[in-house]
Design a protein around this motif. Structure first.
Motif, PDB file in Angstrom:
ATOM      1  N   ASP A 317      -4.673  -2.769   6.996  1.00 49.10           N
ATOM      2  CA  ASP A 317      -4.060  -2.537   8.302  1.00 49.10           C
ATOM      3  C   ASP A 317      -4.079  -1.034   8.576  1.00 49.10           C
ATOM      4  O   ASP A 317      -3.528  -0.252   7.791  1.00 49.10           O
ATOM      5  CB  ASP A 317      -2.630  -3.079   8.270  1.00 49.10           C
ATOM      6  CG  ASP A 317      -1.924  -2.967   9.615  1.00 49.10           C
ATOM      7  OD1 ASP A 317      -2.371  -2.177  10.464  1.00 49.10           O
ATOM      8  OD2 ASP A 317      -0.919  -3.666   9.793  1.00 49.10           O
ATOM      9  N   ALA A 318      -4.705  -0.638   9.671  1.00 47.00           N
ATOM     10  CA  ALA A 318      -4.821   0.792   9.977  1.00 47.00           C
ATOM     11  C   ALA A 318      -3.473   1.446  10.189  1.00 47.00           C
ATOM     12  O   ALA A 318      -3.347   2.670  10.060  1.00 47.00           O
ATOM     13  CB  ALA A 318      -5.685   0.991  11.226  1.00 47.00           C
ATOM     14  N   THR A 319      -2.435   0.662  10.481  1.00 45.24           N
ATOM     15  CA  THR A 319      -1.127   1.244  10.745  1.00 45.24           C
ATOM     16  C   THR A 319      -0.320   1.489   9.476  1.00 45.24           C
ATOM     17  O   THR A 319       0.750   2.094   9.536  1.00 45.24           O
ATOM     18  CB  THR A 319      -0.312   0.319  11.672  1.00 45.24           C
ATOM     19  OG1 THR A 319      -0.050  -0.918  10.998  1.00 45.24           O
ATOM     20  CG2 THR A 319      -1.062   0.035  12.954  1.00 45.24           C
ATOM     21  N   THR A 320      -0.820   1.031   8.323  1.00 46.47           N
ATOM     22  CA  THR A 320      -0.062   1.220   7.079  1.00 46.47           C
ATOM     23  C   THR A 320      -0.250   2.601   6.472  1.00 46.47           C
ATOM     24  O   THR A 320       0.471   2.980   5.562  1.00 46.47           O
ATOM     25  CB  THR A 320      -0.447   0.164   6.035  1.00 46.47           C
ATOM     26  OG1 THR A 320      -1.840   0.296   5.736  1.00 46.47           O
ATOM     27  CG2 THR A 320      -0.174  -1.236   6.545  1.00 46.47           C
ATOM     28  N   GLY A 321      -1.223   3.340   6.950  1.00 46.76           N
ATOM     29  CA  GLY A 321      -1.403   4.712   6.473  1.00 46.76           C
ATOM     30  C   GLY A 321      -1.760   4.807   5.003  1.00 46.76           C
ATOM     31  O   GLY A 321      -2.550   4.036   4.474  1.00 46.76           O
ATOM     32  N   GLN A 322      -1.166   5.774   4.331  1.00 46.76           N
ATOM     33  CA  GLN A 322      -1.503   6.046   2.937  1.00 46.76           C
ATOM     34  C   GLN A 322      -1.105   4.896   2.009  1.00 46.76           C
ATOM     35  O   GLN A 322      -1.686   4.734   0.943  1.00 46.76           O
ATOM     36  CB  GLN A 322      -0.824   7.340   2.490  1.00 46.76           C
ATOM     37  CG  GLN A 322      -1.383   8.573   3.170  1.00 46.76           C
ATOM     38  CD  GLN A 322      -2.873   8.738   2.945  1.00 46.76           C
ATOM     39  OE1 GLN A 322      -3.336   8.784   1.813  1.00 46.76           O
ATOM     40  NE2 GLN A 322      -3.633   8.823   4.023  1.00 46.76           N
ATOM     41  N   ASN A 323      -0.144   4.096   2.411  1.00 51.43           N
ATOM     42  CA  ASN A 323       0.209   2.935   1.605  1.00 51.43           C
ATOM     43  C   ASN A 323      -0.978   1.976   1.511  1.00 51.43           C
ATOM     44  O   ASN A 323      -1.221   1.363   0.473  1.00 51.43           O
ATOM     45  CB  ASN A 323       1.419   2.213   2.209  1.00 51.43           C
ATOM     46  CG  ASN A 323       1.887   1.054   1.349  1.00 51.43           C
ATOM     47  OD1 ASN A 323       2.070   1.212   0.153  1.00 51.43           O
ATOM     48  ND2 ASN A 323       2.075  -0.096   1.962  1.00 51.43           N
ATOM     49  N   GLY A 324      -1.717   1.860   2.608  1.00 54.85           N
ATOM     50  CA  GLY A 324      -2.915   1.029   2.592  1.00 54.85           C
ATOM     51  C   GLY A 324      -3.946   1.549   1.619  1.00 54.85           C
ATOM     52  O   GLY A 324      -4.670   0.772   0.979  1.00 54.85           O
ATOM     53  N   MET A 325      -4.044   2.856   1.489  1.00 51.78           N
ATOM     54  CA  MET A 325      -4.994   3.443   0.551  1.00 51.78           C
ATOM     55  C   MET A 325      -4.614   3.118  -0.890  1.00 51.78           C
ATOM     56  O   MET A 325      -5.467   2.841  -1.731  1.00 51.78           O
ATOM     57  CB  MET A 325      -5.062   4.952   0.760  1.00 51.78           C
ATOM     58  CG  MET A 325      -6.331   5.574   0.224  1.00 51.78           C
ATOM     59  SD  MET A 325      -6.096   6.262  -1.419  1.00 51.78           S
ATOM     60  CE  MET A 325      -4.931   7.562  -1.071  1.00 51.78           C
ATOM     61  N   ARG A 326      -3.307   3.109  -1.201  1.00 53.78           N
ATOM     62  CA  ARG A 326      -2.869   2.755  -2.550  1.00 53.78           C
ATOM     63  C   ARG A 326      -3.158   1.290  -2.854  1.00 53.78           C
ATOM     64  O   ARG A 326      -3.521   0.930  -3.972  1.00 53.78           O
ATOM     65  CB  ARG A 326      -1.371   3.057  -2.694  1.00 53.78           C
ATOM     66  CG  ARG A 326      -1.050   4.547  -2.769  1.00 53.78           C
ATOM     67  CD  ARG A 326       0.389   4.782  -3.188  1.00 53.78           C
ATOM     68  NE  ARG A 326       1.338   4.323  -2.166  1.00 53.78           N
ATOM     69  CZ  ARG A 326       1.762   5.071  -1.166  1.00 53.78           C
ATOM     70  NH1 ARG A 326       1.315   6.318  -1.031  1.00 53.78           N
ATOM     71  NH2 ARG A 326       2.636   4.595  -0.287  1.00 53.78           N
ATOM     72  N   GLN A 327      -2.995   0.428  -1.847  1.00 50.87           N
ATOM     73  CA  GLN A 327      -3.342  -0.976  -2.019  1.00 50.87           C
ATOM     74  C   GLN A 327      -4.817  -1.117  -2.357  1.00 50.87           C
ATOM     75  O   GLN A 327      -5.202  -1.899  -3.228  1.00 50.87           O
ATOM     76  CB  GLN A 327      -3.031  -1.751  -0.737  1.00 50.87           C
ATOM     77  CG  GLN A 327      -1.554  -1.822  -0.384  1.00 50.87           C
ATOM     78  CD  GLN A 327      -1.344  -2.383   1.009  1.00 50.87           C
ATOM     79  OE1 GLN A 327      -2.286  -2.850   1.642  1.00 50.87           O
ATOM     80  NE2 GLN A 327      -0.113  -2.325   1.481  1.00 50.87           N
ATOM     81  N   ALA A 328      -5.640  -0.349  -1.669  1.00 48.83           N
ATOM     82  CA  ALA A 328      -7.082  -0.420  -1.901  1.00 48.83           C
ATOM     83  C   ALA A 328      -7.421  -0.050  -3.338  1.00 48.83           C
ATOM     84  O   ALA A 328      -8.298  -0.670  -3.955  1.00 48.83           O
ATOM     85  CB  ALA A 328      -7.809   0.508  -0.932  1.00 48.83           C
ATOM     86  N   GLN A 329      -6.746   0.923  -3.876  1.00 43.57           N
ATOM     87  CA  GLN A 329      -7.018   1.341  -5.249  1.00 43.57           C
ATOM     88  C   GLN A 329      -6.735   0.224  -6.243  1.00 43.57           C
ATOM     89  O   GLN A 329      -7.522  -0.030  -7.159  1.00 43.57           O
ATOM     90  CB  GLN A 329      -6.182   2.575  -5.587  1.00 43.57           C
ATOM     91  CG  GLN A 329      -6.606   3.830  -4.840  1.00 43.57           C
ATOM     92  CD  GLN A 329      -5.652   4.990  -5.062  1.00 43.57           C
ATOM     93  OE1 GLN A 329      -4.470   4.787  -5.343  1.00 43.57           O
ATOM     94  NE2 GLN A 329      -6.156   6.209  -4.934  1.00 43.57           N
ATOM     95  N   VAL A 330      -5.602  -0.495  -6.066  1.00 43.29           N
ATOM     96  CA  VAL A 330      -5.246  -1.567  -6.985  1.00 43.29           C
ATOM     97  C   VAL A 330      -6.228  -2.723  -6.875  1.00 43.29           C
ATOM     98  O   VAL A 330      -6.687  -3.277  -7.878  1.00 43.29           O
ATOM     99  CB  VAL A 330      -3.804  -2.048  -6.723  1.00 43.29           C
ATOM    100  CG1 VAL A 330      -3.452  -3.222  -7.630  1.00 43.29           C
ATOM    101  CG2 VAL A 330      -2.822  -0.907  -6.931  1.00 43.29           C
ATOM    102  N   PHE A 331      -6.573  -3.108  -5.653  1.00 46.60           N
ATOM    103  CA  PHE A 331      -7.513  -4.210  -5.469  1.00 46.60           C
ATOM    104  C   PHE A 331      -8.885  -3.866  -6.050  1.00 46.60           C
ATOM    105  O   PHE A 331      -9.553  -4.722  -6.633  1.00 46.60           O
ATOM    106  CB  PHE A 331      -7.647  -4.545  -3.984  1.00 46.60           C
ATOM    107  CG  PHE A 331      -6.581  -5.470  -3.479  1.00 46.60           C
ATOM    108  CD1 PHE A 331      -6.714  -6.848  -3.601  1.00 46.60           C
ATOM    109  CD2 PHE A 331      -5.442  -4.971  -2.883  1.00 46.60           C
ATOM    110  CE1 PHE A 331      -5.731  -7.703  -3.131  1.00 46.60           C
ATOM    111  CE2 PHE A 331      -4.455  -5.813  -2.416  1.00 46.60           C
ATOM    112  CZ  PHE A 331      -4.602  -7.187  -2.543  1.00 46.60           C
ATOM    113  N   ALA A 332      -9.293  -2.622  -5.861  1.00 44.79           N
ATOM    114  CA  ALA A 332     -10.603  -2.213  -6.368  1.00 44.79           C
ATOM    115  C   ALA A 332     -10.678  -2.329  -7.883  1.00 44.79           C
ATOM    116  O   ALA A 332     -11.735  -2.619  -8.440  1.00 44.79           O
ATOM    117  CB  ALA A 332     -10.904  -0.779  -5.930  1.00 44.79           C
TER     118      ALA A 332
END
Length: 392
Positions: A317-332
């Motif tokens: 979600d583009a509105t989640t900001g940097q939290n979205g980036m941390r989610q991406a790291q875990v999923f990756a």
């Protein structure tokens, strides 16, 4: 006895005797005729009333049939008409105006700041703040500011066109115009391509799965959908609706069932039907739940027993900001993410998350959601995106 008493008794006897003779000798009248009985009326046997006991027994044992009614015909719900979606090519260009309006803060703000006659430290601080506010990230922001300061010194005086060209070049470098954003959905002989869609609840994951199926059908591909989000009944129903609209088969499982089993069955169905692409929608995993993330890894491993997973798309979600980036790291770390689908980009001025996610993960943004319409999912085009940010 006194003579008077004897006389009275004698008179009384004579009176009684005379009355008796009168009664015996008076003439008799005619006797009254006997009452006439009515003639006997014979009732046919079939109309004769049965004995009282028989009537009671009959009433006790006779069932009155219900009134005869015409059975209602079952309501036939016609299947939804299969739609023919438009192809994916050119979608982002068509949605460019909407993107420009939502990203006006980032693009126009930077242009205004860089166009000032004098760029002092305060101005550069404002430029840096604008980039950070747009979720570009600390490290990418510092790199951009450093590069811009160097090029501004080289240029000296700057016209508006030169400033725009300078900023456009820098944004394209940071976004990564040279990254491979190809969506790998080519079938492998008789085996379909497999796309695994993952992401946190609330990012628009299931909707993105349906829109992706619609986009691929518009490009002429046959699609099978796997509803592996078995923990949320609405997810399977939602995916079924998307599939019905474009004629895509949907493989479902029991509520609360094994997601890996549903994913495996979907790939098997796609192989049997000789479909081009199988898209598997997984449960929305909280990135803090280690056990659930492990299960997501299991889904991928089970699929690989039947076919190769060609794409793992992480929906953010583009509105989640940097939290979205941390989610991406875990999923990756769990499923080897190959691409990012960034949703809700039309309603936010924080499109800089594209830069920060790609810089941290080395994973390109391949799809962007630019609205709530069924055809608002578009392949990401860096040049169209940057031009929309900066305006014409």
């Amino acid at each position: 006895m006194e003579p008077i008493g004897i006389i009275a008794i004698a008179v009384a006897i004579l009176v009684l005797a005379a009355g008796s003779m009168f009664l015996l000798l008076r003439p008799r009248g005619k006797a009254a005729p006997p009452p006439v009985e009515p003639p006997e009326v014979r009732i046919p046997e079939e109309t004769q009333a049965p004995p009282r006991g028989a009537v009671e027994d009959q009433e006790a044992t006779t069932t009155i049939p219900p009134p005869r009614t015409t059975p209602a015909e079952p309501m036939v719900v016609p299947p939804p008409a299969v739609e023919i979606p438009p192809p994916s090519a050119g979608r982002m260009v068509r949605l460019r105006a909407r993107l420009a309006r939502s990203q006006n803060t980032l693009g126009k703000g930077l242009l205004d700041l860089l166009s000032r006659d004098r760029l002092d430290d305060d101005t550069w601080d404002e430029i840096e703040e604008t980039l950070i506010t747009a979720d570009v990230g600390i490290a990418p922001t510092q790199a951009m500011v450093q590069d811009l300061r160097t090029q501004v010194k080289v240029l000296g005086s700057r016209t508006p066109d030169e400033v725009r060209a300078l900023l456009r070049k820098e944004l394209l470098i940071q976004i990564g115009a040279d990254l491979d954003r190809t969506l790998h959905v080519q079938p492998h002989g008789e085996r379909p391509a497999v796309v695994l869609v993952v992401g946190v609840n609330g990012t628009g994951k299931t909707t993105t799965t349906g829109k992706l199926a619609r986009s691929l059908v518009g490009d002429g591909r046959s699609v099978v959908l796997g509803a592996a989000d078995t923990f949320r009944a609405a997810a399977a129903d939602q995916l079924q609706t998307w599939g019905d609209r474009v004629g895509a088969e949907v493989v479902r499982g029991p509520e609360g069932g094994d997601p890996a089993s549903v994913a495996f069955d979907a790939v098997a169905k796609g192989t049997a039907d000789k479909a081009d692409v199988v898209i598997v929608d997984t449960a929305g995993r909280l990135h803090t739940k280690t056990g659930l993330m492990d299960e997501l890894g299991k889904v991928k491993r089970v699929i690989e027993k039947k076919a190769t997973v060609d794409e793992v798309l992480l929906v953010l979600d583009a509105t989640t900001g940097q939290n979205g980036m941390r989610q991406a790291q875990v999923f990756a770390e769990v499923v080897d993410v190959t691409g990012i689908a960034l949703t809700k980009l039309d309603g936010t001025a924080k499109g800089g998350i594209i830069i920060s996610v790609q810089r941290e993960l080395g994973v390109p943004v391949k799809l962007v959601g630019l609205g709530e319409g069924p055809d608002d999912l578009a392949p990401f085009d860096p040049e169209v995106f940057v031009d929309a940010l900066l305006g014409d």
